[in-house]
Design a protein around this motif. Structure first.
Motif, PDB file in Angstrom:
ATOM      1  N   SER A  11      42.575  54.547  68.919  1.00 64.37           N
ATOM      2  CA  SER A  11      42.571  56.180  69.013  1.00 64.37           C
ATOM      3  C   SER A  11      42.293  55.968  67.017  1.00 64.37           C
ATOM      4  O   SER A  11      43.024  55.206  66.552  1.00 64.37           O
ATOM      5  CB  SER A  11      44.045  56.459  69.215  1.00 64.37           C
ATOM      6  OG  SER A  11      44.144  58.010  68.685  1.00 64.37           O
ATOM      7  N   GLY A  12      41.845  56.742  67.170  1.00 64.64           N
ATOM      8  CA  GLY A  12      41.156  57.203  66.116  1.00 64.64           C
ATOM      9  C   GLY A  12      39.432  56.268  65.090  1.00 64.64           C
ATOM     10  O   GLY A  12      39.626  57.229  64.186  1.00 64.64           O
ATOM     11  N   ASP A  13      39.821  55.713  65.391  1.00 66.22           N
ATOM     12  CA  ASP A  13      38.454  55.107  65.081  1.00 66.22           C
ATOM     13  C   ASP A  13      36.629  55.806  65.381  1.00 66.22           C
ATOM     14  O   ASP A  13      37.118  56.538  66.205  1.00 66.22           O
ATOM     15  CB  ASP A  13      37.772  53.575  66.065  1.00 66.22           C
ATOM     16  CG  ASP A  13      38.808  52.656  65.273  1.00 66.22           C
ATOM     17  OD1 ASP A  13      39.758  52.809  64.353  1.00 66.22           O
ATOM     18  OD2 ASP A  13      39.725  51.706  66.437  1.00 66.22           O
ATOM     19  N   VAL A  14      36.398  55.494  64.598  1.00 66.33           N
ATOM     20  CA  VAL A  14      35.047  55.719  63.992  1.00 66.33           C
ATOM     21  C   VAL A  14      33.659  55.243  64.839  1.00 66.33           C
ATOM     22  O   VAL A  14      33.416  54.304  63.736  1.00 66.33           O
ATOM     23  CB  VAL A  14      34.508  56.098  63.056  1.00 66.33           C
ATOM     24  CG1 VAL A  14      33.503  57.205  63.037  1.00 66.33           C
ATOM     25  CG2 VAL A  14      35.539  57.314  62.068  1.00 66.33           C
ATOM     26  N   TYR A  15      32.571  55.158  65.795  1.00 66.32           N
ATOM     27  CA  TYR A  15      31.502  55.011  66.290  1.00 66.32           C
ATOM     28  C   TYR A  15      30.398  55.086  65.297  1.00 66.32           C
ATOM     29  O   TYR A  15      30.328  56.821  65.304  1.00 66.32           O
ATOM     30  CB  TYR A  15      31.211  54.867  67.777  1.00 66.32           C
ATOM     31  CG  TYR A  15      32.558  54.077  67.778  1.00 66.32           C
ATOM     32  CD1 TYR A  15      32.204  52.707  68.565  1.00 66.32           C
ATOM     33  CD2 TYR A  15      34.312  54.462  68.509  1.00 66.32           C
ATOM     34  CE1 TYR A  15      33.101  52.313  68.875  1.00 66.32           C
ATOM     35  CE2 TYR A  15      34.458  53.986  69.153  1.00 66.32           C
ATOM     36  CZ  TYR A  15      33.851  52.606  69.508  1.00 66.32           C
ATOM     37  OH  TYR A  15      36.069  52.005  70.037  1.00 66.32           O
ATOM     38  N   CYS A  73      34.031  46.073  62.748  1.00 65.87           N
ATOM     39  CA  CYS A  73      32.947  45.338  63.615  1.00 65.87           C
ATOM     40  C   CYS A  73      32.256  45.888  64.703  1.00 65.87           C
ATOM     41  O   CYS A  73      31.140  47.234  64.114  1.00 65.87           O
ATOM     42  CB  CYS A  73      33.564  44.839  65.105  1.00 65.87           C
ATOM     43  SG  CYS A  73      34.350  46.439  66.217  1.00 65.87           S
ATOM     44  N   GLN A  74      30.759  45.503  65.327  1.00 65.80           N
ATOM     45  CA  GLN A  74      29.276  45.925  66.048  1.00 65.80           C
ATOM     46  C   GLN A  74      29.400  46.098  67.467  1.00 65.80           C
ATOM     47  O   GLN A  74      30.444  44.872  68.016  1.00 65.80           O
ATOM     48  CB  GLN A  74      28.639  45.455  65.258  1.00 65.80           C
ATOM     49  CG  GLN A  74      28.303  46.055  64.003  1.00 65.80           C
ATOM     50  CD  GLN A  74      26.340  44.787  63.265  1.00 65.80           C
ATOM     51  OE1 GLN A  74      26.333  43.864  63.576  1.00 65.80           O
ATOM     52  NE2 GLN A  74      26.308  45.538  61.751  1.00 65.80           N
ATOM     53  N   ILE A  75      28.784  46.505  67.775  1.00 64.98           N
ATOM     54  CA  ILE A  75      28.527  46.884  69.509  1.00 64.98           C
ATOM     55  C   ILE A  75      26.910  46.244  69.102  1.00 64.98           C
ATOM     56  O   ILE A  75      26.543  47.747  68.713  1.00 64.98           O
ATOM     57  CB  ILE A  75      28.337  47.885  69.955  1.00 64.98           C
ATOM     58  CG1 ILE A  75      30.076  47.756  69.976  1.00 64.98           C
ATOM     59  CG2 ILE A  75      28.422  47.769  71.620  1.00 64.98           C
ATOM     60  CD1 ILE A  75      30.420  48.799  71.114  1.00 64.98           C
ATOM     61  N   LEU A 111      22.171  49.397  66.862  1.00 62.86           N
ATOM     62  CA  LEU A 111      23.745  48.731  67.039  1.00 62.86           C
ATOM     63  C   LEU A 111      24.335  49.974  66.833  1.00 62.86           C
ATOM     64  O   LEU A 111      24.361  50.817  66.125  1.00 62.86           O
ATOM     65  CB  LEU A 111      23.307  47.712  66.840  1.00 62.86           C
ATOM     66  CG  LEU A 111      23.893  47.915  65.344  1.00 62.86           C
ATOM     67  CD1 LEU A 111      25.130  48.437  64.247  1.00 62.86           C
ATOM     68  CD2 LEU A 111      23.206  46.116  64.642  1.00 62.86           C
ATOM     69  N   VAL A 112      25.780  49.491  67.397  1.00 58.86           N
ATOM     70  CA  VAL A 112      26.673  50.600  66.375  1.00 58.86           C
ATOM     71  C   VAL A 112      27.772  49.630  66.120  1.00 58.86           C
ATOM     72  O   VAL A 112      27.910  48.983  66.233  1.00 58.86           O
ATOM     73  CB  VAL A 112      27.365  51.272  67.843  1.00 58.86           C
ATOM     74  CG1 VAL A 112      28.603  51.909  67.853  1.00 58.86           C
ATOM     75  CG2 VAL A 112      26.398  52.324  69.299  1.00 58.86           C
ATOM     76  N   ASP A 113      27.705  50.959  65.122  1.00 57.14           N
ATOM     77  CA  ASP A 113      28.904  49.803  64.299  1.00 57.14           C
ATOM     78  C   ASP A 113      30.673  51.290  64.520  1.00 57.14           C
ATOM     79  O   ASP A 113      30.536  51.777  64.718  1.00 57.14           O
ATOM     80  CB  ASP A 113      28.552  50.374  62.369  1.00 57.14           C
ATOM     81  CG  ASP A 113      27.820  49.288  61.943  1.00 57.14           C
ATOM     82  OD1 ASP A 113      27.656  48.473  62.641  1.00 57.14           O
ATOM     83  OD2 ASP A 113      26.565  50.025  61.671  1.00 57.14           O
ATOM     84  N   LEU A 129      28.062  39.838  73.975  1.00 57.20           N
ATOM     85  CA  LEU A 129      27.750  40.865  73.375  1.00 57.20           C
ATOM     86  C   LEU A 129      28.427  42.298  72.148  1.00 57.20           C
ATOM     87  O   LEU A 129      27.227  42.917  72.252  1.00 57.20           O
ATOM     88  CB  LEU A 129      27.838  41.551  75.148  1.00 57.20           C
ATOM     89  CG  LEU A 129      27.529  41.268  76.505  1.00 57.20           C
ATOM     90  CD1 LEU A 129      27.914  41.494  77.103  1.00 57.20           C
ATOM     91  CD2 LEU A 129      26.488  41.422  76.184  1.00 57.20           C
ATOM     92  N   SER A 130      29.546  42.238  72.191  1.00 58.45           N
ATOM     93  CA  SER A 130      30.053  42.545  71.235  1.00 58.45           C
ATOM     94  C   SER A 130      30.959  41.795  69.772  1.00 58.45           C
ATOM     95  O   SER A 130      31.606  41.379  70.766  1.00 58.45           O
ATOM     96  CB  SER A 130      30.884  43.722  71.850  1.00 58.45           C
ATOM     97  OG  SER A 130      31.566  44.687  70.899  1.00 58.45           O
ATOM     98  N   GLU A 131      30.732  42.545  69.281  1.00 59.08           N
ATOM     99  CA  GLU A 131      31.326  41.606  67.949  1.00 59.08           C
ATOM    100  C   GLU A 131      32.856  42.383  67.536  1.00 59.08           C
ATOM    101  O   GLU A 131      34.046  41.502  67.706  1.00 59.08           O
ATOM    102  CB  GLU A 131      31.138  42.003  66.173  1.00 59.08           C
ATOM    103  CG  GLU A 131      31.585  41.590  64.682  1.00 59.08           C
ATOM    104  CD  GLU A 131      31.074  41.668  63.908  1.00 59.08           C
ATOM    105  OE1 GLU A 131      31.812  41.493  62.940  1.00 59.08           O
ATOM    106  OE2 GLU A 131      30.249  42.724  63.875  1.00 59.08           O
ATOM    107  N   CYS A 132      32.994  43.160  68.602  1.00 55.41           N
ATOM    108  CA  CYS A 132      34.556  44.008  68.749  1.00 55.41           C
ATOM    109  C   CYS A 132      34.764  43.340  69.457  1.00 55.41           C
ATOM    110  O   CYS A 132      36.862  43.103  69.506  1.00 55.41           O
ATOM    111  CB  CYS A 132      34.109  45.625  68.710  1.00 55.41           C
ATOM    112  SG  CYS A 132      33.141  46.576  67.532  1.00 55.41           S
TER     113      CYS A 132
END
Length: 376
Positions: A65-69, A89-91, A77-79, A104-107
């Protein structure tokens, strides 16, 4: 302004507004503003920079909660960042969660799989399902909306009907997914209860949509506009109720017409609507009803160009992606007070920042109002 966001300084300011209204012959209203709290860039990402476009905040009750994409259109990609802008991390891809060929995801490094493809585009504005924290990413140059777990593990993919191209997605309180389909010029709804698509809106009673570039839903159960669906349609915002019946239109802000509307966001705590006006390079804030209308305007620093917008419902912070400067600017709510003339305060308890009570004695008191005491 919602009470959950008020610091002691802001409470004092609001009290001062009340005093001002009581002590001036022609009361002036305080106005809400949004001040820059901080900015962050992509310098700590593996690429060392980003081109931020779509942006969304996790307003769920999960650990993320509160994380920003932030959608990075330059690197497709998505940070993910913390609420204070620290890189996490990254998706990077979507695909099957079977197999062991690649993460598939560094996250979520524990989940590996065989990607069915890289993201076609990350320009679209995604959303986080507040009921479970899953992240939904539209691929605006494809026909898909990808679902990831709060930890970043790929889960599934929805194909928008009839060759649709999703540019922004949003959830209502029941978990239904609304998709701004730029190809078919409409808003599609994926119903969680039936797992089926339906068309929510194709236009107003007087005309079909021109170009649909955004969608947002008011999921604040206390809001007078609860369930309303907002659609970015060229240079206006069309408003529909929860049953997708047309209600009204937002056409002007700050004394002038809207420019090209790009993205939308609704603050789930108070129902306020934020509109990214690409032509005028501003973000406009509106109340949830026509009567409340325009409230404030956000101008990015350094001649920034707003691309995407998201609201942190826990504190009202507004995250705006600035595509021109390659940063994300974060704004907090503030108040500009009207002028008031008073005599010296009496009965002050505490000093300076530590003051907890004071009585202000006004020079002008046309209605015979007694002394006003502020507690803060």
């Amino acid at each position: 302004m919602n009470a959950r966001r008020l610091t002691s300084a802001t409470l004092a300011a609001l009290c001062a507004v009340t005093v001002a209204l009581a002590l001036t012959a022609a009361p002036a209203s305080a106005k809400v503003v949004h001040n820059v709290l901080f900015s962050f860039d992509g310098s700590k990402t593996p690429a060392g920079s980003f081109s931020p476009t779509g942006i969304y905040v996790d307003n769920s009750s999960t650990p993320t909660s509160g994380d920003v994409y932030v959608g990075d259109n330059a690197h497709t990609l998505v940070d993910r960042f913390t609420p204070k802008g620290a890189y996490d991390c990254q998706i990077t891809a979507h695909g099957s969660t079977s197999g062991t060929s690649v993460s598939l995801s560094e996250c979520d490094s524990s989940t590996t799989g065989t990607p069915t493809g890289s993201f076609v585009s990350t320009y679209g504005e995604g959303a986080v399902d507040s009921s479970g924290g899953d992240v939904w990413l539209p691929e605006s140059n494809g026909e898909m909306v990808d679902e990831f777990s709060p930890g970043g593990a790929y889960k599934t993919q929805l194909t928008v009907p009839e060759g649709g191209k999703p540019i922004e997605v949003a959830f209502d309180s029941s978990g239904d997914l609304f998709v701004a389909d730029i190809a078919n010029k409409r808003v599609d709804e994926y119903e969680a209860s039936t797992s089926k698509w339906r068309i929510c809106a194709t236009g107003t009673p007087s005309s079909a949509f021109g170009v649909v570039t955004g969608v947002a839903v008011d999921d604040d159960s206390a809001s007078s506009a609860y369930g309303d669906v907002y659609v970015a349609n060229e240079e206006v915002v069309d408003v529909f109720n929860s049953a997708c019946a047309y209600q009204r239109q937002i056409t002007h802000a700050n004394g002038g017409p809207l420019g090209t509307v790009a993205r939308l966001a609704v603050d789930s705590a108070d129902g306020h609507v934020y509109v990214v006006d690409k032509s005028n390079e501003v973000v406009d804030e509106f109340g949830p009803t026509q009567a409340e209308g325009f409230i404030s305007q956000i101008k990015l620093p350094n001649e920034g160009e707003p691309a995407g917008i998201a609201i942190d419902a826990s504190d009202g912070d507004v995250y705006v992606s600035d595509e021109r400067n390659g940063v994300v600017d974060v704004f907090g709510p503030g108040v500009v007070l009207p002028n008031v003339t008073t005599l010296p305060a009496t009965g002050v308890k505490g000093n300076g920042e530590g003051a907890i009570e004071a009585t202000l004695n006004g020079e002008v008191n046309p209605e015979g109002t007694g002394e006003a005491t502020c507690h803060f």
